[in-house]
Motif scaffolding. Structure first.
Motif, PDB file in Angstrom:
ATOM      1  N   LEU A   7      83.099 -40.690  20.839  1.00  0.00           N
ATOM      2  CA  LEU A   7      83.262 -39.431  21.547  1.00  0.00           C
ATOM      3  C   LEU A   7      82.194 -38.461  21.091  1.00  0.00           C
ATOM      4  O   LEU A   7      81.982 -38.291  19.887  1.00  0.00           O
ATOM      5  N   ILE A   8      81.519 -37.842  22.046  1.00  0.00           N
ATOM      6  CA  ILE A   8      80.590 -36.763  21.739  1.00  0.00           C
ATOM      7  C   ILE A   8      81.200 -35.483  22.285  1.00  0.00           C
ATOM      8  O   ILE A   8      81.567 -35.412  23.460  1.00  0.00           O
ATOM      9  N   ILE A   9      81.325 -34.477  21.406  1.00  0.00           N
ATOM     10  CA  ILE A   9      81.837 -33.172  21.795  1.00  0.00           C
ATOM     11  C   ILE A   9      80.655 -32.214  21.842  1.00  0.00           C
ATOM     12  O   ILE A   9      79.921 -32.059  20.858  1.00  0.00           O
ATOM     13  N   GLY A  10      80.472 -31.585  22.982  1.00  0.00           N
ATOM     14  CA  GLY A  10      79.369 -30.656  23.167  1.00  0.00           C
ATOM     15  C   GLY A  10      79.663 -29.286  22.590  1.00  0.00           C
ATOM     16  O   GLY A  10      80.804 -28.956  22.261  1.00  0.00           O
ATOM     17  N   ARG A  11      78.649 -28.466  22.480  1.00  0.00           N
ATOM     18  CA  ARG A  11      78.781 -27.113  21.937  1.00  0.00           C
ATOM     19  C   ARG A  11      79.670 -26.225  22.806  1.00  0.00           C
ATOM     20  O   ARG A  11      80.210 -25.241  22.329  1.00  0.00           O
ATOM     21  N   ARG A  12      79.826 -26.570  24.076  1.00  0.00           N
ATOM     22  CA  ARG A  12      80.680 -25.787  24.978  1.00  0.00           C
ATOM     23  C   ARG A  12      82.100 -26.341  25.032  1.00  0.00           C
ATOM     24  O   ARG A  12      82.926 -25.855  25.784  1.00  0.00           O
ATOM     25  N   GLY A  13      82.385 -27.416  24.276  1.00  0.00           N
ATOM     26  CA  GLY A  13      83.711 -28.009  24.268  1.00  0.00           C
ATOM     27  C   GLY A  13      83.864 -29.170  25.234  1.00  0.00           C
ATOM     28  O   GLY A  13      84.902 -29.819  25.265  1.00  0.00           O
ATOM     29  N   ASP A  14      82.819 -29.439  26.027  1.00  0.00           N
ATOM     30  CA  ASP A  14      82.871 -30.596  26.923  1.00  0.00           C
ATOM     31  C   ASP A  14      82.727 -31.865  26.091  1.00  0.00           C
ATOM     32  O   ASP A  14      82.322 -31.809  24.933  1.00  0.00           O
ATOM     33  N   THR A  93      79.874 -32.321  17.678  1.00  0.00           N
ATOM     34  CA  THR A  93      80.407 -33.387  16.835  1.00  0.00           C
ATOM     35  C   THR A  93      80.291 -34.730  17.545  1.00  0.00           C
ATOM     36  O   THR A  93      80.455 -34.813  18.756  1.00  0.00           O
ATOM     37  N   VAL A  94      80.027 -35.761  16.758  1.00  0.00           N
ATOM     38  CA  VAL A  94      80.070 -37.141  17.238  1.00  0.00           C
ATOM     39  C   VAL A  94      81.164 -37.844  16.445  1.00  0.00           C
ATOM     40  O   VAL A  94      81.154 -37.804  15.213  1.00  0.00           O
ATOM     41  N   MET A  95      82.107 -38.450  17.148  1.00  0.00           N
ATOM     42  CA  MET A  95      83.154 -39.239  16.497  1.00  0.00           C
ATOM     43  C   MET A  95      82.907 -40.698  16.848  1.00  0.00           C
ATOM     44  O   MET A  95      82.805 -41.048  18.025  1.00  0.00           O
ATOM     45  N   ILE A  96      82.797 -41.536  15.824  1.00  0.00           N
ATOM     46  CA  ILE A  96      82.432 -42.935  16.024  1.00  0.00           C
ATOM     47  C   ILE A  96      83.608 -43.843  15.689  1.00  0.00           C
ATOM     48  O   ILE A  96      84.152 -43.782  14.586  1.00  0.00           O
ATOM     49  N   GLY A  97      83.991 -44.670  16.675  1.00  0.00           N
ATOM     50  CA  GLY A  97      85.047 -45.673  16.455  1.00  0.00           C
ATOM     51  C   GLY A  97      86.374 -45.102  16.047  1.00  0.00           C
ATOM     52  O   GLY A  97      87.067 -45.683  15.221  1.00  0.00           O
ATOM     53  N   GLN A  98      86.766 -44.001  16.628  1.00  0.00           N
ATOM     54  CA  GLN A  98      87.999 -43.333  16.216  1.00  0.00           C
ATOM     55  C   GLN A  98      89.222 -43.773  17.016  1.00  0.00           C
ATOM     56  O   GLN A  98      90.253 -43.119  16.973  1.00  0.00           O
ATOM     57  N   GLY A  99      89.104 -44.842  17.785  1.00  0.00           N
ATOM     58  CA  GLY A  99      90.256 -45.362  18.496  1.00  0.00           C
ATOM     59  C   GLY A  99      90.615 -44.539  19.723  1.00  0.00           C
ATOM     60  O   GLY A  99      91.768 -44.505  20.129  1.00  0.00           O
ATOM     61  N   ILE A 100      89.653 -43.859  20.307  1.00  0.00           N
ATOM     62  CA  ILE A 100      89.896 -43.052  21.503  1.00  0.00           C
ATOM     63  C   ILE A 100      90.359 -43.982  22.628  1.00  0.00           C
ATOM     64  O   ILE A 100      89.748 -45.011  22.884  1.00  0.00           O
ATOM     65  N   ASP A 101      91.440 -43.606  23.250  1.00  0.00           N
ATOM     66  CA  ASP A 101      92.029 -44.421  24.308  1.00  0.00           C
ATOM     67  C   ASP A 101      92.006 -43.633  25.618  1.00  0.00           C
ATOM     68  O   ASP A 101      92.822 -42.731  25.809  1.00  0.00           O
ATOM     69  N   PRO A 102      91.061 -43.948  26.522  1.00  0.00           N
ATOM     70  CA  PRO A 102      90.980 -43.191  27.778  1.00  0.00           C
ATOM     71  C   PRO A 102      92.207 -43.366  28.657  1.00  0.00           C
ATOM     72  O   PRO A 102      92.444 -42.573  29.559  1.00  0.00           O
ATOM     73  N   GLY A 103      93.045 -44.357  28.385  1.00  0.00           N
ATOM     74  CA  GLY A 103      94.246 -44.576  29.167  1.00  0.00           C
ATOM     75  C   GLY A 103      95.453 -43.812  28.648  1.00  0.00           C
ATOM     76  O   GLY A 103      96.517 -43.793  29.282  1.00  0.00           O
TER      77      GLY A 103
END
Length: 108
Positions: A7-14, A93-103
């Protein structure tokens, strides 16, 4: 079993989910310039004073490195999208392999 989505979080929160394609990140720290394999990284916070006065790399073992990340951006493959380079000044912020589940169900 593969890692979760990144997950990449942008400076605007996107945010974008997908895969960080960089194999490693270089950080100039008090310990010298270190090359850290992406597989050992869990989070990267890019400099954003006053909250984050330096870049930070948080490792899988709990250690944290502060300094200046040498890359100008992050190579990223968004889900269902084309490979892109995201400039560091746009990233919070960049979060790597944090188990993000788009479902999973959303917060809203």
């Amino acid at each position: 079993m593969g890692r979760g989505l990144d997950l990449i979080i942008g400076r605007r929160g996107d945010s974008l989910t997908g895969r960080v394609l960089d194999q490693a990140f270089d950080i100039a720290s008090d310990l010298g310039t270190l090359r850290i394999a992406t597989d050992h990284i869990r989070r990267i916070h890019f400099r954003n004073p006053p909250q984050t006065p330096t870049d930070e790399i948080w490792l899988a073992n709990g250690d944290r490195l502060s300094g200046t990340i040498q890359q100008d951006g992050v190579q990223f493959q968004p889900e269902g999208g084309k490979r892109t380079s995201i400039p560091r000044e746009r990233i919070h912020t960049v979060m790597i392999g944090q188990g993000i589940d788009p479902g999973a169900r959303s917060l809203a």
